[in-house]
Design a protein around this motif. Structure first.
Motif, PDB file in Angstrom:
ATOM      1  N   TYR A  66       0.868  -1.180   0.000  1.00 28.87           N
ATOM      2  CA  TYR A  66       0.000   0.000   0.000  1.00 28.87           C
ATOM      3  C   TYR A  66       0.901   1.225   0.000  1.00 28.87           C
ATOM      4  O   TYR A  66       2.074   1.139   0.337  1.00 28.87           O
ATOM      5  CB  TYR A  66      -0.881   0.011   1.243  1.00 28.87           C
ATOM      6  N   GLU A  84      -4.051   7.658  -4.375  1.00 30.96           N
ATOM      7  CA  GLU A  84      -3.245   6.439  -4.304  1.00 30.96           C
ATOM      8  C   GLU A  84      -3.830   5.443  -3.337  1.00 30.96           C
ATOM      9  O   GLU A  84      -3.777   4.226  -3.533  1.00 30.96           O
ATOM     10  CB  GLU A  84      -1.846   6.806  -3.772  1.00 30.96           C
ATOM     11  N   LEU A  85      -4.366   5.983  -2.230  1.00 31.34           N
ATOM     12  CA  LEU A  85      -4.844   5.143  -1.141  1.00 31.34           C
ATOM     13  C   LEU A  85      -6.174   4.485  -1.468  1.00 31.34           C
ATOM     14  O   LEU A  85      -6.523   3.440  -0.920  1.00 31.34           O
ATOM     15  CB  LEU A  85      -4.998   6.026   0.096  1.00 31.34           C
ATOM     16  N   TYR A  88      -7.117   0.780  -1.618  1.00 30.63           N
ATOM     17  CA  TYR A  88      -6.842  -0.042  -0.443  1.00 30.63           C
ATOM     18  C   TYR A  88      -7.808   0.206   0.692  1.00 30.63           C
ATOM     19  O   TYR A  88      -7.734  -0.435   1.726  1.00 30.63           O
ATOM     20  CB  TYR A  88      -5.418   0.235   0.045  1.00 30.63           C
ATOM     21  N   GLN A 195      -6.033   0.584   9.727  1.00 34.58           N
ATOM     22  CA  GLN A 195      -5.233   0.010   8.656  1.00 34.58           C
ATOM     23  C   GLN A 195      -3.835   0.572   8.758  1.00 34.58           C
ATOM     24  O   GLN A 195      -3.673   1.785   8.859  1.00 34.58           O
ATOM     25  CB  GLN A 195      -5.822   0.438   7.311  1.00 34.58           C
ATOM     26  N   LEU A 197      -0.345   2.161   7.890  1.00 32.55           N
ATOM     27  CA  LEU A 197       0.207   2.931   6.775  1.00 32.55           C
ATOM     28  C   LEU A 197       1.717   2.990   6.852  1.00 32.55           C
ATOM     29  O   LEU A 197       2.366   3.605   6.040  1.00 32.55           O
ATOM     30  CB  LEU A 197      -0.333   4.370   6.806  1.00 32.55           C
ATOM     31  N   GLY A 203       3.037  -5.539   3.088  1.00 33.86           N
ATOM     32  CA  GLY A 203       1.708  -5.093   3.475  1.00 33.86           C
ATOM     33  C   GLY A 203       0.680  -6.002   2.834  1.00 33.86           C
ATOM     34  O   GLY A 203       1.032  -6.903   2.088  1.00 33.86           O
ATOM     35  N   ASP A 205      -2.438  -6.706   0.261  1.00 35.84           N
ATOM     36  CA  ASP A 205      -3.033  -6.137  -0.935  1.00 35.84           C
ATOM     37  C   ASP A 205      -4.496  -5.878  -0.671  1.00 35.84           C
ATOM     38  O   ASP A 205      -5.256  -6.785  -0.429  1.00 35.84           O
ATOM     39  CB  ASP A 205      -2.926  -7.122  -2.105  1.00 35.84           C
ATOM     40  N   GLY A 206      -4.874  -4.623  -0.687  1.00 35.29           N
ATOM     41  CA  GLY A 206      -6.279  -4.332  -0.442  1.00 35.29           C
ATOM     42  C   GLY A 206      -7.106  -4.509  -1.699  1.00 35.29           C
ATOM     43  O   GLY A 206      -8.286  -4.729  -1.669  1.00 35.29           O
ATOM     44  N   GLU A 207      -6.422  -4.406  -2.812  1.00 38.76           N
ATOM     45  CA  GLU A 207      -7.182  -4.404  -4.054  1.00 38.76           C
ATOM     46  C   GLU A 207      -7.689  -5.790  -4.374  1.00 38.76           C
ATOM     47  O   GLU A 207      -6.952  -6.758  -4.292  1.00 38.76           O
ATOM     48  CB  GLU A 207      -6.264  -3.912  -5.177  1.00 38.76           C
TER      49      GLU A 207
END
Lengths: 495, 568
Positions: A66, A84-85, A88, A195, A197, A203, A205-207
């Motif tokens: 992230y 960008e965030l 995620y 979450q 940072l 980290g 992957d939130g996607e």
């Protein structure tokens, strides 16, 4: 906003930061010392400013899933960081819920395989678009999910977008409380989730990318290479290389042979025996149990595995991919360089029919080699810039491992043109390199207007003119599209 | 894809009987298909309607992230589609009880499609049949014109989210009695008053004359009346025609406007493109209502599948199975929004309100919370009321009318806020507000709303198309502007100008600087809080697309302030 506990934490944190700063300074003291020595030699004020900016950047080279807080601190651009965030974030667009998934557990996915089947047709269409005067629609360099390890799961899937007049959903309506809905217990102001940072190591992957199973970068990169060659008429690299395929032989027990050999292949032999006996009428094939004492073994039934000689092709070419991962490369420049290097690697794979060994080198004020593309792609930028170290590293490796004798060597460098040094060392290293490489390509991401430091000293050195067939350099602006990246590659590798 | 077997079909026919008894109403015929995962891969991009026209982009994966939900806000993976007869899809692996439960859900949807007035325009069409005819037309044109057909589709799709859905609906809603002849309306409302500016006595005389003429000659009265008007005012007819043309133009959406007035398209050899535009536009209009009632529709179907399945015999041996599936459907996540769960709870809430008589003014006057809880007039009008709501509401109305503080409290709903905590190095999600007002504001933001773009003829120079984006708080997504405008230029055959609003970059810098200041000095940046207090300057800009080249100029001398309404 700041409660008592927060204030205590704030003090602790400030102390921590101070110590960290000291630590940074200690580990970075090499860079700091370098700066001081350069200063003694004499620096222009703008040079000094750039150097100091990179030194101040507190990030560390890591691989994260992230965008870390240090990105925000480095850029000072809240809007860009929020963008960008966004992938995620824990949010659920209500449109994501649908009957098929919720009620029937069916999640239809478009498989990359299915999409790629029609790829040739689609690429033809895209070529036609260019002729008709419209920008191309298929975008190739979409890396869906860089995986870990040697066989990184970097999957390149052709994607497209349907452009419409739509609202930019970064901007919401409603005065206050643009946010998400939620359900549950708790008081107003209470924190219900966190979450990270900032942190060590990987980290998450939130996607929610598409899972495609075990495709290694090798196979998909090969496809991409074919596409690039066909679609963009990338020149087929002639066998200028001094080395042809080195034939090596190995011996192994894979061949089968009737009659004689080293090891009896029991299963195959048994099958033959059964067949013979069926033919003879000793068994009908319908029995419950076969009485093995009744079977006859003919001499031709025995099947052996025999030691045989196999040709093993060795890799013909080594491509060194070099990139600058100093602090100044934050954001777009790194994206562009990594996309371009992926394309180059893919194209070379296609040219040499997978007999290419890639090697990856990153540099800030020092250069180091990294083991795989995933690492190469994902390392976070930080630190200062000394371009010559990358080329020096390549020269070292080639000499140490005696690579020039057996391999065709290609070197591709990507950076933003900043350099703490004035270029004499870089030019020297490159001169050394020109004696054994097939091609050196340099891509500089600049601001579109002025030449960067690297470009200036490279031009002054005259190397680009005298060795036009061996070394090329070009530049890209920060908003370069895929097409421009590919044009730049064509420029770098053409005759 | 095959039809379901006889056994399952019989089960489903029984379901229909029970659903009708419970109060739902829908057409007799329905079609059910078994579908495998493989089928889905081929079907889904075409919005689950197998006869929808072929377009090559359907074969390529849409870009992840941006554009995925905005471009197709209506999720393509529905289990039932709004055709006559209603078509629904079932996984080939489903057990009987699950198929029954799903079928009740499907019936809920079908009832909604066939009764909600926002779907009026779809009631008389056989969409599947029409889609098939359109598909054949498109294929024929593709043979004749090759890739130029696909360009036509692509460029029309670029503006097909701007169709005049509500315009079309309002036409169907006008009660008969108010439709007087347009000519009469024009004469009395516009011509006499604004053009001729007659005095009051004269005006009243004309009204009398009209009424008398009609009385005397009930059939030909109007014609007679106007023939005398023309003797006095010979310019009347041409003025009237001009007026009709103007009125028509303001009612046209962008697609219609381009279709009718583009010089390029009006050339004989290009007229086939108009057909294509018609097909794309019709398809888009067809799906508009479905985009705008996701919460209501899913809630309605969930309400009914629970109500009916609990009474069904299948339930008796499958309580636990049902409970497992249903709980997943109705689950309200701690952070996030499940339209099924929210819709279902809201329908239950409304039914209870109507049953207990809480929709009255008398109830609203009560402020004591205990009394409000106890209040129960036992009117039993719940079912009647929700059937009416399902007829007349859409999501925006549904959500804004019926979510009240009692509902929020009963179901523990809240608005989630986010803040960066640099001290801990995390992004914190926290409970921002439990107020119904705030929740509704948040919901409104999630609802579908395309930009309001209209044609402005007054600002267009010779041959140009000038379109105006009426700023409503959100700017356009800049990356999509170039290609959309290029497509428009092709269709229009001339320069396109788009006027829109964008954030003043200097102001954006200022906001960034302030944000970083807060972050450095306190270590915590509550992003929602910070941004909601900002007033940001937007400037009016003009994009010009000419000969495939896009340029931009800033129109405003002084950027104007608006509330910065940032969601992230």
């Amino acid at each position: 906003m700041c409660g008592k506990n927060d204030r205590i934490l704030l003090h602790t944190r400030r102390r921590q930061l101070k110590t960290a700063n000291l630590e940074c300074n200690m580990t970075k003291s090499k860079a700091w010392k370098l700066y001081e020595s350069l200063k003694k030699k004499g620096l222009l004020p703008e040079q000094e400013q750039k150097i100091l900016q990179e030194l101040k950047y507190k990030g560390k080279h890591k691989i994260l899933g992230y965008p870390p807080l240090s990105h925000l601190e480095a850029s000072g651009d809240l809007f860009y960081y929020l963008q960008e965030l966004q992938p995620y974030l824990l949010n659920t667009n209500p449109q994501k819920y649908n009957d098929l998934a919720i009620l029937q557990g069916m999640k239809p996915k478009q498989s990359a395989h299915y999409a790629l089947q029609t790829l040739d047709e689609l690429l033809e269409r895209d070529k036609q678009r260019e002729k008709d005067g419209f920008p191309t629609k298929i975008k190739l360099g979409k890396i869906v999910k860089p995986g870990k390890g040697k066989k990184g799961k970097i999957i390149v899937v052709p994607v497209t977008s349907e452009d419409k007049f739509i609202h930019d959903d970064k901007f919401g309506m409603g005065g206050m409380g643009e946010g998400e809905g939620g359900t549950g217990e708790g008081e107003e102001g209470e924190v219900i989730g966190e979450q990270p940072l900032q942190g060590e190591g990987e980290g998450e992957d939130g996607e929610a990318g598409q899972e495609e199973g075990d495709h290694s970068i090798e196979s998909k990169a090969y496809e991409l290479g074919r596409i690039l060659t066909q679609r963009f008429d990338l020149p087929n690299l002639k066998e200028k290389g001094k080395k042809s395929a080195v034939k090596q032989y190995t011996y192994d027990l894979t061949d089968k042979h009737r009659g004689h050999g080293q090891i009896l292949d029991k299963k195959a032999t048994l099958e033959e025996i059964i067949e013979t006996n069926l033919g003879l009428g000793n068994i009908t094939g319908n029995e419950e149990e076969i009485d093995t004492t009744n079977l006859i073994v003919s001499p031709r039934d025995k099947i052996y595995r025999i030691l045989s000689r196999e040709v093993q092709y060795q890799s013909q070419a080594i491509v060194f991919l070099l990139r600058d991962y100093s602090g100044s490369m934050y954001g777009k420049p790194t994206e562009l360089v990594c996309t371009q290097h992926l394309f180059i690697y893919a194209w070379l794979l296609y040219q040499y029919e997978k007999l290419v060994t890639p090697r990856f080198i990153v540099h800030d004020t020092e250069a180091k080699e990294v083991p795989d593309f995933h690492t190469y792609y994902n390392l976070i930028v930080a630190g200062g810039t000394s371009v010559y170290t990358a080329f020096q590293k390549v020269n070292e490796l080639v000499e140490k491992e005696n690579l020039a004798k057996d391999y065709n060597i290609y070197v591709f460098y990507g950076g933003d043109g900043e350099d703490w040094y004035d270029g004499t060392e870089t030019v020297n290293e490159i001169k050394k390199m020109l004696t054994y490489t097939n091609r050196i390509g340099m891509t500089i991401i600049n601001d579109g207007y002025n030449d960067s430091a690297v470009e200036k000293y490279m031009r002054n050195s005259g190397l680009l003119e005298t060795n036009e067939s061996l070394i090329r350099m070009n530049s890209l602006s920060q908003n370069a599209t895929e097409d421009k990246i590919i044009k730049s590659i064509i420029d770098l590798v053409s005759e | 894809m095959k039809l379901i077997d006889q056994h399952t079909k019989k089960l489903m026919e029984d379901c229909k009987v029970k659903a009708r008894e419970a109060g739902l109403s829908f057409d007799k015929e329905t079609l059910e298909y078994i579908v495998t995962n493989r089928d889905l891969i081929e079907l889904s991009p075409k919005i689950m309607i197998p006869t929808l026209y072929d377009y090559w982009v359907h074969d390529v994966q849409l870009l992840q992230g941006k554009g995925k939900y905005e471009v197709y806000p209506h999720n393509p993976y529905e289990t039932v589609i709004n055709t006559r007869p209603g078509i629904s899809f079932y996984n080939d692996n489903n057990p009987d009880w699950l198929n029954v439960m799903i079928f009740y859900h499907v019936l809920g949807h079908i009832d909604f499609f066939q009764n909600n007035s926002f779907y009026k325009k779809t009631w008389n069409d056989d969409f599947a049949g029409k889609a098939l005819a359109d598909k054949r037309l498109i294929s024929k044109l593709r043979v004749e014109h090759g890739r130029w057909l696909d360009y036509a589709i692509e460029f029309t799709r670029g503006i097909d989210n701007l169709v005049g859905f509500f315009n079309e609906l309002s036409d169907t809603n006008k009660p008969q009695e108010t439709t007087m002849s347009k000519k009469v309306n024009f004469y009395f409302d516009v011509f006499l008053q604004q053009v001729k500016k007659v005095g009051m006595t004269q005006y009243l005389k004309e009204i009398d004359r009209y009424n008398n003429t009609l009385k005397e000659f009930p059939d030909a009265g109007e014609t007679l009346f106007f023939s005398s008007v023309i003797k006095e005012h010979p310019e009347f007819d041409s003025l009237f025609e001009k007026h009709v043309k103007e009125a028509k133009k303001t009612k046209q959406d962008l697609v219609e406007y381009v279709n009718e007035h583009s010089e390029f398209l009006n050339k004989e050899k290009n007229k086939w493109i108009k057909l294509v535009m018609g097909v794309v536009r019709d398809t888009s209009v067809y799906f508009q209502p479905q985009i705008r009632d996701h919460i209501m529709n899913e809630g309605w179907a969930s309400y009914w599948h629970e109500k009916l399945f609990l009474k069904d015999e299948m339930m008796k041996s499958h309580e636990i199975d049902f409970a497992v599936v249903n709980s997943k459907v109705m689950l309200m996540p701690m952070i996030g929004l499940n339209p099924y769960g929210l819709g279902w709870r809201l329908w239950m809430h409304i039914e209870e309100l109507a049953d207990k008589g809480k929709l009255s003014y008398e109830f609203q006057k009560i402020t004591d919370s205990k009394e409000r809880k106890k209040y129960d007039k036992k009117l039993g009008k719940g079912m009647e009321f929700i059937l009416q709501v399902r007829e007349n509401f859409n999501d925006a109305m549904f959500v804004n009318t019926f979510i009240d503080q009692d509902f929020m409290d009963k179901h523990n709903l809240f608005v989630v806020g986010k803040r960066i905590n640099a001290i801990k190095g995390v992004l914190e999600y926290y409970i921002r507000s439990r107020s119904a007002e705030e929740y509704k504001k948040m919901l409104n933001d999630h609802l579908y709303h395309p930009p309001h773009i209209s044609v402005d003829e007054s600002k267009a120079k010779e041959g140009e198309l000038y379109i105006n984006h009426h700023f409503e708080g959100k700017p356009l997504y800049a990356k999509f502007i170039p290609m959309t405008m290029m497509g428009l230029e092709y269709l229009w055959g001339n320069t396109i100008k788009l006027e829109t609003s964008e954030i003043d970059p200097h102001d954006a810098q200022r906001i960034n600087a302030e944000a970083m200041e807060i972050l450095y000095s306190t270590g915590i940046l509550d992003i929602d809080e910070f941004l909601s207090k900002q007033k940001v300057k937007y400037q009016r800009v003009l994009y010009t697309m000419q000969d495939k080249y896009l340029s931009k100029e800033i129109l405003d001398e002084e950027p104007k302030q608006h509330d910065l309404l940032l969601r992230w």
